[in-house]
Design a protein around this motif. Structure first.
Motif, PDB file in Angstrom:
ATOM      1  N   ILE A   8      -3.960 -11.508  -4.040  1.00  0.00           N
ATOM      2  CA  ILE A   8      -4.894 -10.790  -4.918  1.00  0.00           C
ATOM      3  C   ILE A   8      -5.103  -9.362  -4.419  1.00  0.00           C
ATOM      4  O   ILE A   8      -5.088  -8.408  -5.209  1.00  0.00           O
ATOM      5  CB  ILE A   8      -6.233 -11.547  -5.042  1.00  0.00           C
ATOM      6  CG1 ILE A   8      -6.023 -12.837  -5.841  1.00  0.00           C
ATOM      7  CG2 ILE A   8      -7.305 -10.664  -5.674  1.00  0.00           C
ATOM      8  CD1 ILE A   8      -7.203 -13.785  -5.819  1.00  0.00           C
ATOM      9  N   ARG A   9      -5.282  -9.205  -3.108  1.00  0.00           N
ATOM     10  CA  ARG A   9      -5.464  -7.852  -2.549  1.00  0.00           C
ATOM     11  C   ARG A   9      -4.215  -7.000  -2.789  1.00  0.00           C
ATOM     12  O   ARG A   9      -4.317  -5.824  -3.146  1.00  0.00           O
ATOM     13  CB  ARG A   9      -5.813  -7.926  -1.067  1.00  0.00           C
ATOM     14  CG  ARG A   9      -7.214  -8.477  -0.819  1.00  0.00           C
ATOM     15  CD  ARG A   9      -7.670  -8.313   0.611  1.00  0.00           C
ATOM     16  NE  ARG A   9      -6.767  -8.864   1.593  1.00  0.00           N
ATOM     17  CZ  ARG A   9      -6.931 -10.023   2.223  1.00  0.00           C
ATOM     18  NH1 ARG A   9      -7.997 -10.756   1.981  1.00  0.00           N
ATOM     19  NH2 ARG A   9      -6.053 -10.429   3.117  1.00  0.00           N
ATOM     20  N   ALA A  10      -3.045  -7.582  -2.601  1.00  0.00           N
ATOM     21  CA  ALA A  10      -1.797  -6.846  -2.854  1.00  0.00           C
ATOM     22  C   ALA A  10      -1.710  -6.439  -4.324  1.00  0.00           C
ATOM     23  O   ALA A  10      -1.307  -5.312  -4.644  1.00  0.00           O
ATOM     24  CB  ALA A  10      -0.588  -7.696  -2.460  1.00  0.00           C
ATOM     25  N   ALA A  11      -2.094  -7.340  -5.223  1.00  0.00           N
ATOM     26  CA  ALA A  11      -2.051  -7.053  -6.657  1.00  0.00           C
ATOM     27  C   ALA A  11      -3.033  -5.945  -7.038  1.00  0.00           C
ATOM     28  O   ALA A  11      -2.711  -5.083  -7.867  1.00  0.00           O
ATOM     29  CB  ALA A  11      -2.342  -8.313  -7.467  1.00  0.00           C
ATOM     30  N   ILE A  12      -4.196  -5.948  -6.428  1.00  0.00           N
ATOM     31  CA  ILE A  12      -5.188  -4.893  -6.708  1.00  0.00           C
ATOM     32  C   ILE A  12      -4.653  -3.537  -6.249  1.00  0.00           C
ATOM     33  O   ILE A  12      -4.746  -2.542  -6.972  1.00  0.00           O
ATOM     34  CB  ILE A  12      -6.540  -5.215  -6.040  1.00  0.00           C
ATOM     35  CG1 ILE A  12      -7.200  -6.397  -6.756  1.00  0.00           C
ATOM     36  CG2 ILE A  12      -7.460  -3.999  -6.033  1.00  0.00           C
ATOM     37  CD1 ILE A  12      -8.396  -6.977  -6.038  1.00  0.00           C
ATOM     38  N   ILE A  13      -4.064  -3.504  -5.072  1.00  0.00           N
ATOM     39  CA  ILE A  13      -3.498  -2.252  -4.552  1.00  0.00           C
ATOM     40  C   ILE A  13      -2.339  -1.792  -5.437  1.00  0.00           C
ATOM     41  O   ILE A  13      -2.232  -0.607  -5.770  1.00  0.00           O
ATOM     42  CB  ILE A  13      -3.078  -2.417  -3.081  1.00  0.00           C
ATOM     43  CG1 ILE A  13      -4.337  -2.586  -2.215  1.00  0.00           C
ATOM     44  CG2 ILE A  13      -2.240  -1.240  -2.602  1.00  0.00           C
ATOM     45  CD1 ILE A  13      -4.081  -3.075  -0.810  1.00  0.00           C
ATOM     46  N   ALA A  14      -1.495  -2.723  -5.862  1.00  0.00           N
ATOM     47  CA  ALA A  14      -0.392  -2.382  -6.766  1.00  0.00           C
ATOM     48  C   ALA A  14      -0.927  -1.805  -8.072  1.00  0.00           C
ATOM     49  O   ALA A  14      -0.412  -0.797  -8.579  1.00  0.00           O
ATOM     50  CB  ALA A  14       0.473  -3.614  -7.042  1.00  0.00           C
ATOM     51  N   GLY A  15      -1.942  -2.441  -8.606  1.00  0.00           N
ATOM     52  CA  GLY A  15      -2.541  -1.959  -9.853  1.00  0.00           C
ATOM     53  C   GLY A  15      -3.158  -0.575  -9.708  1.00  0.00           C
ATOM     54  O   GLY A  15      -2.965   0.287 -10.574  1.00  0.00           O
ATOM     55  N   LEU A  16      -3.879  -0.363  -8.613  1.00  0.00           N
ATOM     56  CA  LEU A  16      -4.475   0.954  -8.374  1.00  0.00           C
ATOM     57  C   LEU A  16      -3.405   2.034  -8.263  1.00  0.00           C
ATOM     58  O   LEU A  16      -3.533   3.113  -8.848  1.00  0.00           O
ATOM     59  CB  LEU A  16      -5.312   0.936  -7.098  1.00  0.00           C
ATOM     60  CG  LEU A  16      -6.668   0.267  -7.166  1.00  0.00           C
ATOM     61  CD1 LEU A  16      -7.281   0.141  -5.769  1.00  0.00           C
ATOM     62  CD2 LEU A  16      -7.597   1.043  -8.085  1.00  0.00           C
ATOM     63  N   TYR A  17      -2.351   1.752  -7.512  1.00  0.00           N
ATOM     64  CA  TYR A  17      -1.269   2.723  -7.346  1.00  0.00           C
ATOM     65  C   TYR A  17      -0.632   3.047  -8.692  1.00  0.00           C
ATOM     66  O   TYR A  17      -0.427   4.213  -9.037  1.00  0.00           O
ATOM     67  CB  TYR A  17      -0.227   2.193  -6.361  1.00  0.00           C
ATOM     68  CG  TYR A  17       0.809   3.233  -6.003  1.00  0.00           C
ATOM     69  CD1 TYR A  17       0.733   3.925  -4.805  1.00  0.00           C
ATOM     70  CD2 TYR A  17       1.865   3.530  -6.866  1.00  0.00           C
ATOM     71  CE1 TYR A  17       1.675   4.896  -4.472  1.00  0.00           C
ATOM     72  CE2 TYR A  17       2.803   4.493  -6.549  1.00  0.00           C
ATOM     73  CZ  TYR A  17       2.714   5.167  -5.352  1.00  0.00           C
ATOM     74  OH  TYR A  17       3.643   6.133  -5.039  1.00  0.00           O
ATOM     75  N   THR A  18      -0.330   2.013  -9.457  1.00  0.00           N
ATOM     76  CA  THR A  18       0.327   2.197 -10.752  1.00  0.00           C
ATOM     77  C   THR A  18      -0.543   2.999 -11.707  1.00  0.00           C
ATOM     78  O   THR A  18      -0.084   3.964 -12.332  1.00  0.00           O
ATOM     79  CB  THR A  18       0.671   0.831 -11.380  1.00  0.00           C
ATOM     80  OG1 THR A  18       1.469   0.081 -10.461  1.00  0.00           O
ATOM     81  CG2 THR A  18       1.420   0.990 -12.693  1.00  0.00           C
ATOM     82  N   VAL A  19      -1.800   2.614 -11.831  1.00  0.00           N
ATOM     83  CA  VAL A  19      -2.712   3.274 -12.771  1.00  0.00           C
ATOM     84  C   VAL A  19      -2.956   4.728 -12.369  1.00  0.00           C
ATOM     85  O   VAL A  19      -2.907   5.628 -13.212  1.00  0.00           O
ATOM     86  CB  VAL A  19      -4.039   2.484 -12.878  1.00  0.00           C
ATOM     87  CG1 VAL A  19      -5.116   3.277 -13.583  1.00  0.00           C
ATOM     88  CG2 VAL A  19      -3.802   1.160 -13.593  1.00  0.00           C
ATOM     89  N   LEU A  20      -3.216   4.963 -11.089  1.00  0.00           N
ATOM     90  CA  LEU A  20      -3.437   6.344 -10.631  1.00  0.00           C
ATOM     91  C   LEU A  20      -2.217   7.217 -10.910  1.00  0.00           C
ATOM     92  O   LEU A  20      -2.351   8.360 -11.365  1.00  0.00           O
ATOM     93  CB  LEU A  20      -3.732   6.367  -9.133  1.00  0.00           C
ATOM     94  CG  LEU A  20      -5.168   6.197  -8.694  1.00  0.00           C
ATOM     95  CD1 LEU A  20      -5.252   6.047  -7.179  1.00  0.00           C
ATOM     96  CD2 LEU A  20      -6.011   7.375  -9.149  1.00  0.00           C
TER      97      LEU A  20
END
Length: 158
Positions: A8-20
């Motif tokens: 879940i933490r990896a997915a949140i970081i991936a999502g933040l990177y992608t969206v930013l």
């Protein structure tokens, strides 16, 4: 096997990177860029799930960026290598070096070819953009996260 919290933490970081990256598209792609999401590349210092998270986030962001396989695969693998090396660094100042140097040297190679620009100039632009994102934004971000406890799980073995 990794725990569900790790994933879940990896997915949140991936999502933040992608969206930013995607929502700041005008400054996130090309031979002159300040990819603000690169500030997250110091997270492996305090969160082990950031290594795969950054890789997946970069892969998705580069897939959306439209520069093709060089960026999707090359840029993502450079980010993975930089994240792994950063995770082994003793502090944010040394941790900033892998993403800055690897992107300046590696990403600049294929961007100079794609855009028909001299390699040295492209490397200087990418290096400067990385310094701004990682050095000027990422280092303060890591200190802020540590001071505030924003990430509560600092166990790098989870």
């Amino acid at each position: 096997m990794k725990s569900i919290r790790y994933i879940i933490r990896a997915a949140i970081i991936a999502g933040l990177y992608t969206v930013l990256t995607y929502f700041l598209k005008p400054i996130s792609y090309g031979p002159v860029q300040v990819r603000v999401s690169e500030a997250l590349t110091l997270l492996p210092l305090i969160e082990s799930s950031a290594v795969p998270g950054l890789f997946v986030g970069c892969f998705l962001a580069n897939l959306l960026g439209g520069l093709g396989p060089w960026d999707v695969y090359g840029g993502s693998l450079i980010t993975l290598l930089a994240a792994y090396i950063t995770s082994k660094m003793p502090n944010p100042f040394l941790g900033a070096l892998p993403p800055i140097v690897l992107n300046a040297l590696g990403v600049s190679y294929y961007l100079s070819l794609l855009y028909g620009m001299p390699y040295a100039i492209t490397a200087a632009y990418i290096g400067l953009g990385e310094f701004i994102a990682v050095g000027l934004l990422g280092i303060p971000l890591v200190f802020f996260i540590k001071r505030t406890g924003l990430i509560r799980y600092f166990d790098k073995t989870d």
